[in-house]
Design an enzyme around this catalytic site. Structure first.
Site, PDB file in Angstrom:
ATOM      1  N   LYS A 172       0.846  -1.200   0.000  1.00 51.88           N
ATOM      2  CA  LYS A 172       0.000   0.000   0.000  1.00 51.88           C
ATOM      3  C   LYS A 172       0.877   1.244   0.000  1.00 51.88           C
ATOM      4  O   LYS A 172       2.047   1.231   0.391  1.00 51.88           O
ATOM      5  CB  LYS A 172      -0.958   0.023   1.192  1.00 51.88           C
ATOM      6  CG  LYS A 172      -0.294   0.138   2.573  1.00 51.88           C
ATOM      7  CD  LYS A 172       0.044   1.563   3.009  1.00 51.88           C
ATOM      8  CE  LYS A 172       0.908   1.572   4.251  1.00 51.88           C
ATOM      9  NZ  LYS A 172       1.609   2.849   4.466  1.00 51.88           N
TER      10      LYS A 172
ATOM     11  N   ASP B 149      -1.704  -1.474  10.334  1.00 50.97           N
ATOM     12  CA  ASP B 149      -1.992  -1.511   8.896  1.00 50.97           C
ATOM     13  C   ASP B 149      -2.619  -2.822   8.441  1.00 50.97           C
ATOM     14  O   ASP B 149      -3.082  -2.927   7.301  1.00 50.97           O
ATOM     15  CB  ASP B 149      -0.710  -1.285   8.086  1.00 50.97           C
ATOM     16  CG  ASP B 149      -0.232   0.157   8.118  1.00 50.97           C
ATOM     17  OD1 ASP B 149      -1.047   1.046   8.442  1.00 50.97           O
ATOM     18  OD2 ASP B 149       0.951   0.399   7.813  1.00 50.97           O
TER      19      ASP B 149
END
Length: 289
Positions: A11, A135
């Site tokens: 990401k 995350d």
């Protein structure tokens, strides 16, 4: 089922506002998280023992490895006696701000749910993910999300397709150290997230590129001055905008001209330790049974 393969995607942060430190030690953030097509590939196979084999970038050992942390957590929680062999083809650089470890952890949760027939609900998976790392819940789902809290409260967004060039200098950055320095230096947030969300909702990549910002750049660029140099080079080579991802040190540039991107890639790949031509995608994991 004896074996399962998972592609775990990295990401980037299209924005990252640091809003303050919580009593539990985590930081309250507002960020737009975006999956990209850089991925680790993990293969899980039933076994009597637990063993992780890795090719590519080196990874931590023991509980510092989030794959091992997830395996041990699930074994204890669900009283699993069998083990698992994990083969990790590591393509996402370590300590780069790209959530490589978190992506691998998310892949492990999903794979072991199937391999060990745990039948976890989506909420159970997310709860476990959050215990492993901030995350990891995003990496379970992926795509484009406005994330708040410590990164676990989501709102789906629909970003237009974007081509990206990722550049990582030959240095590793550790998140806790960067947040600790943020607190000591008493920086104030850019509050860029609202502008980025509005640009995404308009489907305007030029406005997105114009507004991308990451508060943690203020800290990491002091540790790693080459970050500003990389940003300048990307802009000179045709990037519409660029920013650091996560706590760094990876910098990405958004391009609307594929030829300029390819030229920039060729110019930079011999200078920096990791240069990758990427694009936005709408998922965090991909399973192959």
């Amino acid at each position: 089922m004896k074996k399962i393969k998972v592609k775990a995607y990295a990401k980037i942060n299209l924005s990252l506002d640091v809003l303050g430190k919580r009593k539990d030690g985590y930081h309250e953030i507002s960020t737009v998280m975006q999956s990209i097509d850089l991925a680790d590939i993990l293969e899980f196979e039933k076994s009597e023992i637990v063993k992780v084999f890795c090719s590519g970038h080196r990874v931590p050992e023991g509980e510092d490895n989030l794959i091992v942390k997830v395996i041990n957590f699930l074994k204890e929680k669900y009283q699993i006696e069998e083990g698992v062999l994990v083969r990790l083809d590591k393509k996402i650089p370590l300590a780069a701000g790209l959530a490589g470890g978190s992506a691998d952890a998310a892949a492990t949760i999903v794979a072991l749910d199937k391999l060990w027939n745990l039948n976890m609900s989506a909420d159970e998976k997310k709860e476990i993910a959050l215990k492993v790392g901030a995350d990891v819940p995003f990496c379970l789902e992926g795509g484009t999300k406005l994330a708040k809290g410590i990164g676990e409260i989501f709102e789906d967004l629909n970003v237009p397709h974007m081509n990206l060039l990722l550049v990582k200098p030959d240095i590793e950055i550790f998140t806790k150290k960067i947040y600790d320095k943020w607190d000591r230096l008493n920086f104030k947030s850019h509050h860029a997230t609202c502008s980025v969300v509005q640009a995404i909702q308009e489907g305007n990549i030029y406005k997105i590129a114009e507004n991308i910002k990451n508060d943690l750049e203020l800290v990491t660029s002091r540790e790693c001055e080459v970050i500003n140099q990389i940003k300048e080079e990307l802009l000179k080579k045709g990037a519409l905008g660029c920013a650091m991802s996560g706590s760094g040190p990876t910098v990405y540039g958004i391009f609307d001209d594929l030829q300029k991107l390819i030229k920039a890639y060729k110019n930079l790949e011999g200078i920096y330790s990791f240069v990758f031509f990427s694009k936005t995608i709408d998922k965090g994991l991909e399973l192959y049974e």
